[in-house]
Design a protein around this motif. Structure first.
Motif, PDB file in Angstrom:
ATOM      1  N   LYS A 201       0.839  -1.208   0.000  1.00  0.00           N
ATOM      2  CA  LYS A 201       0.000   0.000   0.000  1.00  0.00           C
ATOM      3  C   LYS A 201       0.873   1.256   0.000  1.00  0.00           C
ATOM      4  N   ARG A 202       1.936   1.222   0.765  1.00  0.00           N
ATOM      5  CA  ARG A 202       2.846   2.372   0.809  1.00  0.00           C
ATOM      6  C   ARG A 202       3.512   2.590  -0.551  1.00  0.00           C
ATOM      7  N   ILE A 203       3.948   1.523  -1.170  1.00  0.00           N
ATOM      8  CA  ILE A 203       4.575   1.629  -2.495  1.00  0.00           C
ATOM      9  C   ILE A 203       3.574   2.177  -3.512  1.00  0.00           C
ATOM     10  N   TYR A 204       2.347   1.673  -3.480  1.00  0.00           N
ATOM     11  CA  TYR A 204       1.321   2.133  -4.424  1.00  0.00           C
ATOM     12  C   TYR A 204       1.068   3.630  -4.284  1.00  0.00           C
ATOM     13  N   TYR A 205       0.779   4.079  -3.058  1.00  0.00           N
ATOM     14  CA  TYR A 205       0.459   5.495  -2.869  1.00  0.00           C
ATOM     15  C   TYR A 205       1.675   6.393  -3.113  1.00  0.00           C
ATOM     16  N   ASN A 206       2.869   5.915  -2.802  1.00  0.00           N
ATOM     17  CA  ASN A 206       4.078   6.679  -3.137  1.00  0.00           C
ATOM     18  C   ASN A 206       4.225   6.836  -4.649  1.00  0.00           C
ATOM     19  N   SER A 207       3.952   5.756  -5.372  1.00  0.00           N
ATOM     20  CA  SER A 207       4.070   5.801  -6.836  1.00  0.00           C
ATOM     21  C   SER A 207       3.052   6.757  -7.451  1.00  0.00           C
ATOM     22  N   VAL A 208       1.816   6.663  -7.007  1.00  0.00           N
ATOM     23  CA  VAL A 208       0.774   7.554  -7.524  1.00  0.00           C
ATOM     24  C   VAL A 208       1.116   9.006  -7.184  1.00  0.00           C
ATOM     25  N   TYR A 209       1.571   9.228  -5.963  1.00  0.00           N
ATOM     26  CA  TYR A 209       1.941  10.587  -5.529  1.00  0.00           C
ATOM     27  C   TYR A 209       3.067  11.140  -6.404  1.00  0.00           C
ATOM     28  N   ARG A 210       4.085  10.325  -6.637  1.00  0.00           N
ATOM     29  CA  ARG A 210       5.217  10.761  -7.471  1.00  0.00           C
ATOM     30  C   ARG A 210       4.748  11.092  -8.893  1.00  0.00           C
ATOM     31  N   ILE A 211       3.914  10.247  -9.456  1.00  0.00           N
ATOM     32  CA  ILE A 211       3.410  10.478 -10.814  1.00  0.00           C
ATOM     33  C   ILE A 211       2.611  11.774 -10.870  1.00  0.00           C
ATOM     34  N   GLU A 212       1.742  11.976  -9.900  1.00  0.00           N
ATOM     35  CA  GLU A 212       0.908  13.183  -9.894  1.00  0.00           C
ATOM     36  C   GLU A 212       1.722  14.454  -9.646  1.00  0.00           C
ATOM     37  N   MET A 213       2.736  14.366  -8.808  1.00  0.00           N
ATOM     38  CA  MET A 213       3.544  15.554  -8.511  1.00  0.00           C
ATOM     39  C   MET A 213       4.413  15.959  -9.707  1.00  0.00           C
ATOM     40  N   LYS A 214       4.789  14.996 -10.535  1.00  0.00           N
ATOM     41  CA  LYS A 214       5.619  15.292 -11.703  1.00  0.00           C
ATOM     42  C   LYS A 214       4.787  15.603 -12.950  1.00  0.00           C
ATOM     43  N   LYS A 215       3.482  15.527 -12.815  1.00  0.00           N
ATOM     44  CA  LYS A 215       2.601  15.744 -13.969  1.00  0.00           C
ATOM     45  C   LYS A 215       2.804  17.159 -14.508  1.00  0.00           C
ATOM     46  N   PRO A 216       3.058  17.279 -15.796  1.00  0.00           N
ATOM     47  CA  PRO A 216       3.272  18.615 -16.367  1.00  0.00           C
ATOM     48  C   PRO A 216       1.963  19.390 -16.478  1.00  0.00           C
ATOM     49  N   SER A 217       2.086  20.678 -16.453  1.00  0.00           N
ATOM     50  CA  SER A 217       0.903  21.490 -16.741  1.00  0.00           C
ATOM     51  C   SER A 217       0.887  21.717 -18.242  1.00  0.00           C
ATOM     52  N   GLY A 218      -0.267  21.757 -18.793  1.00  0.00           N
ATOM     53  CA  GLY A 218      -0.365  21.941 -20.228  1.00  0.00           C
ATOM     54  C   GLY A 218      -1.678  21.391 -20.746  1.00  0.00           C
ATOM     55  N   SER A 219      -1.697  21.213 -22.037  1.00  0.00           N
ATOM     56  CA  SER A 219      -2.925  20.758 -22.686  1.00  0.00           C
ATOM     57  C   SER A 219      -3.207  19.299 -22.339  1.00  0.00           C
ATOM     58  N   GLY A 220      -4.409  18.895 -22.674  1.00  0.00           N
ATOM     59  CA  GLY A 220      -4.805  17.511 -22.457  1.00  0.00           C
ATOM     60  C   GLY A 220      -3.902  16.542 -23.191  1.00  0.00           C
ATOM     61  N   ARG A 221      -3.415  16.958 -24.359  1.00  0.00           N
ATOM     62  CA  ARG A 221      -2.531  16.095 -25.141  1.00  0.00           C
ATOM     63  C   ARG A 221      -1.208  15.852 -24.426  1.00  0.00           C
TER      64      ARG A 221
END
Length: 122
Positions: free
Chosen positions: A73-93
């Motif tokens: 569970k810790r690995i899962y939420y850490n992974s999702v958190y990392r992905i979301e925090m690195k998500k670029p701002s920009g268009s849907g594409r």
């Protein structure tokens, strides 16, 4: 002791389900979930230090089957958190391309570790 830890795991699962239902923001959901997971792991550590294991078999069961349920569970939420925090701002594409790239990384990881995963499922 395994029964006590089972109750901690049950409570953790209920709290994570509640957070999942109540919080819409993914980053906030991950932060709250990680906080609860860390608290649960601290409770488990305190139980292990206080009570100890009744036998070597109980210790093996704990490290082989029980603790991984918390750690996963810790690995899962850490992974999702990392992905979301690195998500670029920009268009849907741009965001779609980012998520597809992250999905490809996950697929590569599972393909690279397929033998290990098959051993665990048997």
């Amino acid at each position: 002791m395994i029964n006590n830890i089972g109750r901690v795991l049950h409570n953790l699962t209920e709290q994570l389900n509640f957070i999942d239902l109540e919080v819409d923001d993914t980053v906030l959901k991950c932060e709250r979930s990680l906080w609860i997971i860390i608290q649960s792991l601290q409770k488990v550590k305190a139980l292990v230090l206080k009570i100890g294991f009744k036998s070597e078999d109980e210790e093996i069961l704990f490290f082989k089957e029980v603790k991984p349920q918390f750690t996963s569970k810790r690995i899962y939420y850490n992974s999702v958190y990392r992905i979301e925090m690195k998500k670029p701002s920009g268009s849907g594409r741009i965001i779609k391309k980012y998520y597809n790239n992250e999905l490809e990384k996950l697929k590569r990881f599972f393909d690279d570790n397929l033998d290990f995963l098959q051993i665990l499922s048997n």
